[in-house]
Design an enzyme around this catalytic site. Structure first.
Site, mmCIF file in Angstrom:
data_model
loop_
_atom_site.group_PDB
_atom_site.id
_atom_site.type_symbol
_atom_site.label_atom_id
_atom_site.label_comp_id
_atom_site.label_asym_id
_atom_site.label_seq_id
_atom_site.Cartn_x
_atom_site.Cartn_y
_atom_site.Cartn_z
ATOM 1 N N SER A 1 0.827 -1.206 0.000
ATOM 2 C CA SER A 1 0.000 0.000 0.000
ATOM 3 C C SER A 1 0.856 1.249 0.000
ATOM 4 C CB SER A 1 -0.866 -0.024 1.264
ATOM 5 O OG SER A 1 -1.418 1.228 1.521
ATOM 6 N N TYR B 1 -2.058 -1.508 11.016
ATOM 7 C CA TYR B 1 -2.291 -2.020 9.656
ATOM 8 C C TYR B 1 -1.140 -1.613 8.731
ATOM 9 C CZ TYR B 1 -3.781 -1.720 4.822
ATOM 10 O OH TYR B 1 -3.808 -1.783 3.450
ATOM 11 N N LYS C 1 2.096 -3.833 6.718
ATOM 12 C CA LYS C 1 2.511 -3.794 5.302
ATOM 13 C C LYS C 1 4.025 -3.583 5.222
ATOM 14 C CE LYS C 1 -1.430 -4.500 3.312
ATOM 15 N NZ LYS C 1 -1.679 -5.793 2.670
#
Ligand code: UFG
Length: 352
Positions: free
Chosen positions: A127, A154, A158
């Site tokens: 992302s 979150y 990543k």
């Protein structure tokens, strides 16, 4: 013989569109999904679009025994695309352990299986969140922009997953890794047979907009109009999910054709390639809302409220490397993308 790709999270939003693209490209697909944020009917949608049913293995990537059986059963596999992950930023702040366990544990298991069963190519679903708020000089954001401290568990998962993949590629010379850093995926397949179906109240802008148009929500709250942007609302690079899906097929093709590496980042991990996937164009929240109203003819009542915590002011991609090296480009006009999102919402809400 058709190349076989295992797609974790293949019934999810980006996963399902990618499965369609792979199948249209002649690949055989095995989906591994625990259906925690999707459902079996997605496979019906994929089958209706492609005329062929992908295999669905209803397995959680954290269940190593079950995952072993899947790799055994479907050997030999040519590549893995790893989507399966928890993805709600706010929830990750409340349940960090769940996010670290799911997102990191899943990748570790997938990599263990790949090494054990001799599968050497992986595309990882990353992302633009890894860049945080880039400095002005780094806009549009290229792959060389610095990775910044994550703003949520979150986002951190990543980053950690990217680091794990770098380390694994360094240690295991047979591995090739492609990290795809998505900007803001939106829209649905033109058939309206698959699309985005968030659980509960949507966090993301587009599903909230389409649900407001469908009458499920009273009004949209626009988080802030006092940013340093032309209309004061935040700017993002909204990329059509069907365009995004096609980039995955290009990435798999590139790895399987063993194309030479163009860039080496960092120098000791030459079998890892990174691509930013966006349109190269930033649009504000208000531009999205106004364009949506114009192309669909639907009114979206909205009010301007305070800023949302953790929001980045403006970010958009430089897709130049993906355009040049992958031979891929996001081409669908935003009007068409917004219409596809509305057509999908209409279909699932039975609106004529
Ligand atoms: N927004 C609103 N109202 C809403 C929802 C969103 O005004 O009801 C605004 C947000 O403030 C933001 C823009 O719309 O300015 C886009 O918000 P999204 O939640 O759709 O997307 P984000 O850019 O915040 O989040 C996305 C991904 C995350 C990822 C993050 C990285 O959904 O997975 O980018 O920045 F971590």
């Amino acid at each position: 013989m058709a190349k076989k790709v295992l797609v974790t999270g293949g019934t999810g939003y980006i996963g399902s569109h990618t499965v369609v693209s792979l199948m249209e490209g002649g690949y055989e697909v095995v989906i591994v999904d625990n259906l925690s944020n999707s459902n079996r009917e997605v496979v019906d949608g994929i089958a209706a679009i492609t005329g062929k049913r992908p295999i669905l293995e209803e397995v959680d990537c954290l269940d190593k025994q079950a995952l072993t059986k899947v790799f055994e059963k479907h050997a030999p596999l040519d590549a893995v695309i790893h989507f399966a992950a928890s993805k709600a930023v706010g929830e990750s702040v409340e349940k960090p352990l769940l996010y670290y366990r799911n997102n990191i544990g899943s990748l570790l298991n997938v990599l263990d299986m790949m090494l054990r069963f001799g599968v050497h190519h992986i595309v990882f679903s990353s992302s633009c969140t890894v860049y945080g708020q880039p400095d002005k000089e780094h806009l549009p954001v290229s792959e060389l922009a610095p990775v910044q401290k994550a703003l949520s568990p979150y986002g951190h998962t990543k980053q950690v997953n990217e680091d794990i993949l770098y380390a694994a590629a360094y240690a295991h010379k047979e591995l090739r890794v492609t990290l795809l850093r998505y900007f803001n995926p939106i829209g649905a397949h033109p058939s309206a047979l698959i699309g985005e179906q968030p659980n509960g109240v949507p966090n993301n802008l587009l599903p909230f907009v389409t649900q407001t148009a469908a009458g499920l929500r009273d009004k949209l709250r626009v988080f802030g109009n006092d940013y340093h942007t032309p209309d004061g609302s935040c700017i993002r690079d909204y990329i059509y999910v069907v365009d995004l899906a096609k980039a995955h097929v290009k990435a798999v093709e590139r790895m399987l054709s063993n194309a030479l590496q163009e860039t080496i980042t960092p120098p000791d991990a030459e079998r890892v390639e990174v691509f930013n996937l966006g349109t190269g164009r930033g649009l504000s929240v208000l531009e999205i809302v106004n364009t949506f109203m114009r192309v669909t003819g639907q009114n979206i009542p909205y009010e301007i409220v305070g800023r949302r915590e953790g929001d980045i002011e403006q970010v958009w991609a430089s897709p130049e490397k993906a355009n040049r090296v992958l031979g891929w480009k996001a081409e669908t006009p935003i009007e068409q993308v917004l219409l596809s999102a509305w057509n999908w919402e209409k279909r699932i809400r039975h609106i004529q």
